[in-house]
Design a protein around this motif. Structure first.
Motif: not given
Length: 381
Positions: A64-73, A232-234, A270-272, A369-381
């Protein structure tokens, strides 16, 4: 002023492919087999949060990506099951447009690509046959409609039709690059709106869901009468830039035209919250533009120019990428050109400043996530 160009799509007027691209960043290898007693703590557990519940299925650990976790996950996929085709109802098939990306996606999910036969008859007609049962399955067809656009689009339509006639439960068209996306409105009299036509074709062929990556304009999602998830590839590019030693005070994000301001502004935040600059230009025809002004301060800064496609690279270095752009982008004007592998990059169009990042992990995560009926929005936050 140093310049870094980023485009999710590197659009090339060539149908050849290559596996030896300069500094390619690939998806991580197939996840290891672990039993339920040896799972490492999920990112949610490490943050003191409760993990999501997934019923009786093996719990996929979802970053789950948010302001405190790097998208490197996304670079280090978590164990989802016991390896192999652990979910017999999830199937991934690849067309001929970008089989390397399809294989990376399947590896991220711990799956084998589905068996499919695609060939051309002597008169150029396309023949498709699924060589395994998909009855009652959740099928994902990975096929960017990049050059040759018409060939790849027709191949996708016939693949969808084959799955529909084979009684697949759900058919999702995974389109890393959506061809005809620039024909999304009428700018002159008696013009067609190709994006709407292509959306109708995909829907009528039998698809009931679409995953598209970095659409040229968000309005294209409204042309479909079926659900569309916009990927998004962001996070991929942000993760890559975070590995560089660039001070946030030295950055400026540049939009190559007024139409890309919203995209560039979101990226700058996203870049400060980096400052923004805008190129003011006028189009005189297809693939022809004239730069009139630069709005904003770029002197002494590291300029990151952001758009969704690369074309002829005449100042506007983004729309569809054709041979003239290779010479222009490989000049000393740009320190680095960063693109993603949404479409294959032929070796003859590689140059020293080119960096290709893989979107396989983020597409694979979205598919799961689509297959498992999970939310996608948290990936791109």
């Amino acid at each position: 002023m140093a310049s870094i160009v980023f485009s999710p799509t590197f659009f090339l007027c060539s149908s050849s492919s290559s596996s030896s691209i300069n500094r390619r960043v690939r998806a991580e290898p197939l996840r290891r087999r672990l039993d339920s007693s040896s799972f490492a703590p999920s990112p949610l557990q490490r943050c003191g949060m409760e993990p999501l519940e997934f019923g009786n299925r093996s719990p996929p650990f979802i970053p789950i990506l948010n302001d405190k976790m790097l998208p490197g996950l996304l670079v280090s996929p978590q164990t989802r099951g016991t390896g192999g085709n652990h979910d017999s109802r999830l199937r991934i098939f690849s067309g001929n447009a970008n089989p390397a990306l399809s294989q990376e996606i399947a590896s991220y999910l711990g799956l084998q690509l589905g068996k499919i036969k695609i060939k051309r008859f002597a008169d150029g007609e396309i023949y498709v046959q699924l060589q395994e049962s998909v009855r009652g399955c959740d099928v994902f067809l990975v096929q960017p409609t990049c050059p040759p656009a018409n060939e790849n689009l027709m191949e996708l339509l016939i693949m969808i039709d084959a799955c529909r006639r084979a009684s697949a439960k759900n058919i999702t068209a995974v389109i890393p690059y959506f061809g005809y996306s620039r024909a999304d409105r009428k700018t002159q009299e008696r013009e067609s709106i190709g994006a709407k036509l292509v959306a109708n074709l995909i829907t009528k062929a039998g698809a009931n869901h679409v995953l598209a990556c970095d659409l040229h304009s968000g309005q294209s999602m409204g042309y479909f009468d079926i659900p569309v998830d916009h990927v998004y590839a962001q996070p991929v590019i942000l993760d890559y830039l975070s590995s560089k030693t660039i001070s946030s005070d030295d950055l400026v994000v540049v939009s190559p035209d007024v139409g890309g301001v919203a995209r560039a502004r979101a990226f700058a935040k996203k870049l400060s919250d980096a400052p923004l600059a805008i190129v003011d230009k006028r189009r005189h025809g297809h693939n022809a533009a004239e730069v009139l002004n630069l709005i904003g301060d770029v002197k002494g800064k590291v300029a990151i120019m952001l758009d969704d496609m690369i074309d002829t690279a005449v100042y506007d270095i983004f729309k569809d990428f054709c041979p003239p752009a290779v010479e222009r982008l490989s000049s000393d004007l740009f320190q680095e050109v960063i693109v993603t592998n949404t479409i294959p990059v032929p070796e003859q169009n590689s140059f020293p400043q080119l960096t290709v990042l893989s979107v396989a992990n983020i597409l694979g995560e979205t598919i799961w996530r689509v297959h498992d009926d999970c939310s996608l929005s948290s990936i791109f936050q």
